[in-house]
Design an enzyme around this catalytic site. Structure first.
Site, mmCIF file in Angstrom:
data_model
loop_
_atom_site.group_PDB
_atom_site.id
_atom_site.type_symbol
_atom_site.label_atom_id
_atom_site.label_comp_id
_atom_site.label_asym_id
_atom_site.label_seq_id
_atom_site.Cartn_x
_atom_site.Cartn_y
_atom_site.Cartn_z
ATOM 1 N N GLN A 151 0.905 -1.286 -0.127
ATOM 2 C CA GLN A 151 -0.074 -0.161 0.102
ATOM 3 C C GLN A 151 0.937 1.252 -0.044
ATOM 4 O O GLN A 151 2.074 1.351 0.275
ATOM 5 C CB GLN A 151 -1.075 -0.170 1.189
ATOM 6 C CG GLN A 151 -0.170 -0.024 2.679
ATOM 7 C CD GLN A 151 -0.966 -0.760 3.705
ATOM 8 O OE1 GLN A 151 -2.226 -0.496 3.628
ATOM 9 N NE2 GLN A 151 -0.450 -1.367 4.812
ATOM 10 N N GLU A 223 0.418 -8.605 11.722
ATOM 11 C CA GLU A 223 0.356 -7.334 10.909
ATOM 12 C C GLU A 223 1.326 -7.569 9.547
ATOM 13 O O GLU A 223 2.415 -8.262 9.647
ATOM 14 C CB GLU A 223 1.014 -5.998 11.484
ATOM 15 C CG GLU A 223 1.404 -4.987 10.513
ATOM 16 C CD GLU A 223 -0.001 -4.300 9.894
ATOM 17 O OE1 GLU A 223 0.311 -3.962 8.591
ATOM 18 O OE2 GLU A 223 -0.948 -4.266 10.429
ATOM 19 N N CYS A 259 -2.071 -12.381 7.924
ATOM 20 C CA CYS A 259 -2.625 -12.765 9.089
ATOM 21 C C CYS A 259 -3.568 -14.039 8.886
ATOM 22 O O CYS A 259 -3.712 -14.993 9.950
ATOM 23 C CB CYS A 259 -3.590 -11.769 9.774
ATOM 24 S SG CYS A 259 -5.028 -11.433 8.842
ATOM 25 N N ASP A 279 -8.905 -5.486 13.398
ATOM 26 C CA ASP A 279 -8.315 -4.176 13.105
ATOM 27 C C ASP A 279 -7.710 -4.011 11.766
ATOM 28 O O ASP A 279 -6.686 -3.846 11.655
ATOM 29 C CB ASP A 279 -7.441 -3.627 14.122
ATOM 30 C CG ASP A 279 -7.393 -2.223 14.203
ATOM 31 O OD1 ASP A 279 -7.989 -1.473 13.666
ATOM 32 O OD2 ASP A 279 -6.114 -1.904 14.893
#
Length: 365
Positions: A151, A223, A259, A279
């Protein structure tokens, strides 16, 4: 350093825009009034179309004005020029309002509006709300920018909100947003002391940092983006403390990777948690629960409940409370889970989102 863009929109009686002759009358009025503000205005280009009209006007080759008339009764005027640092703008909001009011009267417009000047250039200042409206932030500097394999990562500084983490042009969290983390974790409601916790995502470190204050037995955080954690550790340590400086301590472990793959590994090992936090990505804005993002959400939900103890709880953020259709689609996915689950919700106004956000607390039925 930025280009200044001022947008005017008018709706007219369609009799005024129905044919070329009527449209030329509209153009004449518009140009006459624009010349009061831009006295050296010249016509650079015009195009008559079967269903409308388009023209480009310019003043001193610096200010460009485009005018578009749609046969259906819509008139748009866009003014754009470059404003050097320290220079006064050519058109203030008050000037724009006066021009809008004059044009509305002369054109006998049904409606008219001028938007405040859009500042476009060296700094990104506009980001979408949850339901894809545009929000302007008081950003005064770009603190950090990089692209990871996953990203685009930016940290911007806002005069009122502090440093803000922005991922792929979407606002994620700012130094002002403790309420977001506290509502997600249900501070004062949930008891984390001595509990085993899994965080999915959470790369800004804020959730891990706040959870560790509650004395859990152990927290594992999954993460995927190492670069996000490095950036937040350096520029957002007011919300994450020093938890991103180490990847493993007696209290917690940060696992860098996909994950879903690690969830599969934990399931195969029979590992169980008291709490799993989602999250990760927001609930998508869509009319149906289809596509890659919804598939990912379903996978996360299914795997999370395989990792939870019988009395465990899955906690996640949803989306803005204005996104009613998407929130309902998410709740439909919860109702389809097997074994059955039940859920409650909570809300909080998140400062950097500039809107109310919905959070979910999900347990086995």
């Amino acid at each position: 350093m930025a280009a200044q863009t001022i947008l005017f929109d008018f709706t007219l009686d369609t009799l005024k825009t129905a044919d070329a002759k009527q449209r030329q009358e509209v153009v004449k009025i518009v140009r006459n009034e624009l010349e009061h503000v831009f006295p050296q205005l010249e016509l650079a280009y015009q195009l008559s179309m079967e269903d409308g009209y388009f023209a480009v006007l310019e003043e001193n080759k610096d200010t460009i004005i485009t005018c578009r008339i749609f046969q259906q009764g819509l008139l748009t005027i866009n003014v754009e020029y470059y404003l050097a640092d320290g220079k006064e703008p050519l058109m203030s909001f008050d000037t724009g309002k006066r021009l809008e009011n004059t044009l509305a009267k002369k054109l006998k417009a049904l409606t008219g509006q001028v938007l405040p000047t859009l500042k476009r250039g060296d700094l990104a200042r506009y980001f979408p709300s949850s339901d894809e409206r545009i929000i302007e932030y008081d950003i005064d500097s770009l603190v950090y920018e990089a692209r990871s394999p996953f990203q685009k990562i930016q940290i911007m500084h806002s005069k009122t909100l502090g440093n803000m983490l922005i991922l792929d042009e979407l606002q994620n969290i700012a130094e002002s947003d403790l309420i977001y983390t506290e509502t997600l974790m249900g501070r004062g409601i949930e008891n984390y002391e001595g509990k085993e916790i899994c965080i999915l995502g959470g790369g800004d470190g804020a959730l891990l940092y706040e959870l560790l204050k509650e004395k859990p037995k152990h927290v594992v955080m999954l993460e995927i983006d190492e670069l996000v954690m490095q950036a937040c550790n350096k520029y957002l340590n007011s919300i994450c403390g020093d938890v991103l400086e180490k990847r493993k301590t007696d209290q917690y472990e940060i696992v860098v990777g996909d994950c879903v793959e690690y969830m599969k590994k934990f399931i195969a090992e029979g590992r169980k948690f008291d709490y799993v936090f989602g999250d990760l990505t927001d609930i998508p804005i869509s009319g149906a629960p289809i596509g890659e993002c919804w598939d990912f959400i379903r996978t996360i939900l299914e795997h999370s409940f395989m990792l939870l103890k019988p009395d465990g709880k899955y906690l996640t953020h949803g989306n803005g409370t204005t996104c009613l259709e998407s929130l309902e689609l998410f709740e439909e996915q919860l109702r389809l889970l097997k074994p059955k689950v039940k859920f409650t919700t909570s809300k909080a106004f998140v400062p950097s989102f500039m809107e109310e956000w919905l959070f979910y607390q999900v347990t086995f039925a």
